[in-house]
Design a protein around this motif. Structure first.
Motif, PDB file in Angstrom:
ATOM      1  N   SER A 120      30.055  28.729  38.376  1.00  0.00           N
ATOM      2  CA  SER A 120      30.729  29.056  39.628  1.00  0.00           C
ATOM      3  C   SER A 120      31.121  27.805  40.403  1.00  0.00           C
ATOM      4  N   LEU A 150      31.133  33.622  43.492  1.00  0.00           N
ATOM      5  CA  LEU A 150      31.996  34.507  42.717  1.00  0.00           C
ATOM      6  C   LEU A 150      33.213  33.799  42.150  1.00  0.00           C
ATOM      7  N   VAL A 151      33.469  32.571  42.610  1.00  0.00           N
ATOM      8  CA  VAL A 151      34.669  31.831  42.234  1.00  0.00           C
ATOM      9  C   VAL A 151      34.369  30.929  41.042  1.00  0.00           C
ATOM     10  N   LEU A 270      40.588  37.303  43.377  1.00  0.00           N
ATOM     11  CA  LEU A 270      40.405  36.692  44.685  1.00  0.00           C
ATOM     12  C   LEU A 270      41.609  37.051  45.548  1.00  0.00           C
ATOM     13  N   THR A 359      38.341  34.124  39.945  1.00  0.00           N
ATOM     14  CA  THR A 359      36.936  34.488  40.061  1.00  0.00           C
ATOM     15  C   THR A 359      36.302  34.424  38.672  1.00  0.00           C
TER      16      THR A 359
END
Length: 420
Positions: A120, A150-151, A270, A359
């Motif tokens: 992440s 989450l990215v 996203l 993401t």
């Protein structure tokens, strides 16, 4: 091998795929674009002969494979001194202007790093010393307004934080660290003017602007015998349900419509929109030039100055819709370390999503999509290099897939029925 090739999406990826397909020997080539002209998201709106660009876009200098390909088909480019800078916050919270560096400069002497615990963006940021990590975390939350866990970590590239300058570090020791530790070289940078680097000194822009470039590409494609279909809406379900045995498909468009017909869950994306504002300006510094804002203050994350229609224009790319009473002052402040800016009339504004920050779920979903397409269609269905951010990486990936398809067996029929 297939005799026909269909390219869905007439942006830069689709255009380059068509040129490469012709070079590899295909002669029955169709490119389908849903808008009224080629260019996709890179094609700017033209108002009174001036291009209203949505952001900073240009090509590399000598040897850039994209420039070489497009030049071979009649496009012309002009070189310019590649000038850029950034604005960060120092330890005393004052703005620090860094010339010849488009990433964040953090007033930190420590350079010790660790390996990320996961994939992440939060994991990548945590690999830095705490002082640097805190600055990056604040910037990313201001820019993206989302949970960084989450990215995907590679989002650091379009965020322009893939390399950081620890401004208080010993430069000799930092250079030695970068030379001996590939991971440190990945995370740290020394501004061009301080390192003596001569790479990336020049870049290129198309003569006459991007609209002229894409019009030139259109004419070149037609001269090669490529069928260009505009305002063409392609049904993913119909395309996937009834593939032609002698046709190769390149899907250079947005991949999200492909998930449902293949029975795959669409991944979480996203959902982030950005606002852009184009002003007529006067500037006593160099042009073109761009400045990145890493202070996590204000609305603009980048200001890009360029020339179009005989006038200097500035586009402010903003993390949210800006207060137009404050934005010109913010732009002047960001540019103040590099030249005096006088902001004139607002010429254009736009608000739209950008799908350049993936993401972890999106990356996982795209991998599953690729596996499913490969299982059903082999090399006869070519994904459009959706994950990479860099234009050169996209070109390389698609070209390799085209070569494999050209050398492979005829297209296969679907191995299973499409989902309802």
């Amino acid at each position: 091998m297939s005799e026909r090739i269909r390219i869905v999406g007439g942006g830069l990826t689709g255009i380059l795929a068509a040129f490469e397909a012709h070079r590899l020997g295909w002669r029955d080539i169709t490119i389908q674009e849903r808008f009224e002209a080629l260019g996709g998201v890179a094609r700017p709106r033209v108002v009174h002969g001036q291009e209203m660009r949505d952001g900073c876009i240009y090509f590399g200098g000598a040897g850039d494979p994209i420039v070489e390909t497009l030049s071979a088909h009649g496009a012309t480019f002009e070189a310019f001194d590649n000038r850029f800078g950034s604005v960060s916050l120092g330890a005393d919270e004052r703005r620090v202007f860094t010339w010849d560096f488009g990433g964040p400069a953090v007033d930190c002497a420590a350079t010790r790093i660790s390996r990320p615990a996961g994939d992440s963006l939060a994991d990548r940021i945590a690999a830095y010393p705490p002082a640097i990590a805190a600055r990056l975390d604040a910037f990313c939350r201001w820019h993206l307004d989302t949970d960084l866990d989450l990215v995907q970590g590679e989002a650091a590239i379009p965020l322009a934080i893939n390399r950081v300058f620890p401004a208080a570090a010993d430069l000799t020791a930092l250079a030695a660290l970068k030379a001996t530790d590939p991971w440190a070289d990945e995370l740290y940078a020394i501004p061009r003017g301080l390192s003596g680097r001569t790479a990336n000194l020049s870049a290129t822009l198309p003569v006459g602007g991007f609209s002229a470039l894409f019009d030139t590409c259109h004419r070149a494609l037609v001269q090669l015998g490529v069928k260009v279909e505009l305002n063409a809406l392609v049904s993913p379900r119909a395309l996937l349900a009834a593939p032609q045995a002698d046709e190769t498909v390149v899907w250079a468009a947005n991949p999200t419509p492909l998930f449902k017909p293949l029975g795959l869950a669409r991944p979480d994306l996203l959902k982030k929109s950005f606002a852009t504002y184009v002003f007529a300006v006067e500037f006593d510094g160099p042009c073109p030039v761009y400045v990145q804002n890493f202070t996590a203050q204000g609305a603009a994350f980048r200001v890009y100055l360029y020339e179009s229609g005989g006038q200097t224009l500035a586009v402010a790319e903003c993390v949210r819709e800006a207060d137009l009473a404050k934005l010109p002052g913010e732009m002047r402040t960001l540019m103040s370390g590099f030249g005096g800016l006088k902001v004139g009339a607002l010429l254009h504004t736009d608000v739209k999503p950008r799908w350049i920050y993936h993401t972890l779920d999106a990356i996982s979903g795209l991998k599953a999509l690729r596996r499913e397409l490969a299982g059903r269609f082999g090399t006869a269905f070519i994904p459009g290099a959706w994950e990479p951010y860099a234009k050169a990486a996209k070109l390389s990936e698609v070209n390799a897939a085209l070569l494999a398809a050209r050398e492979d067996a005829p297209a296969l029929a679907p191995t299973a029925a499409l989902a309802g």
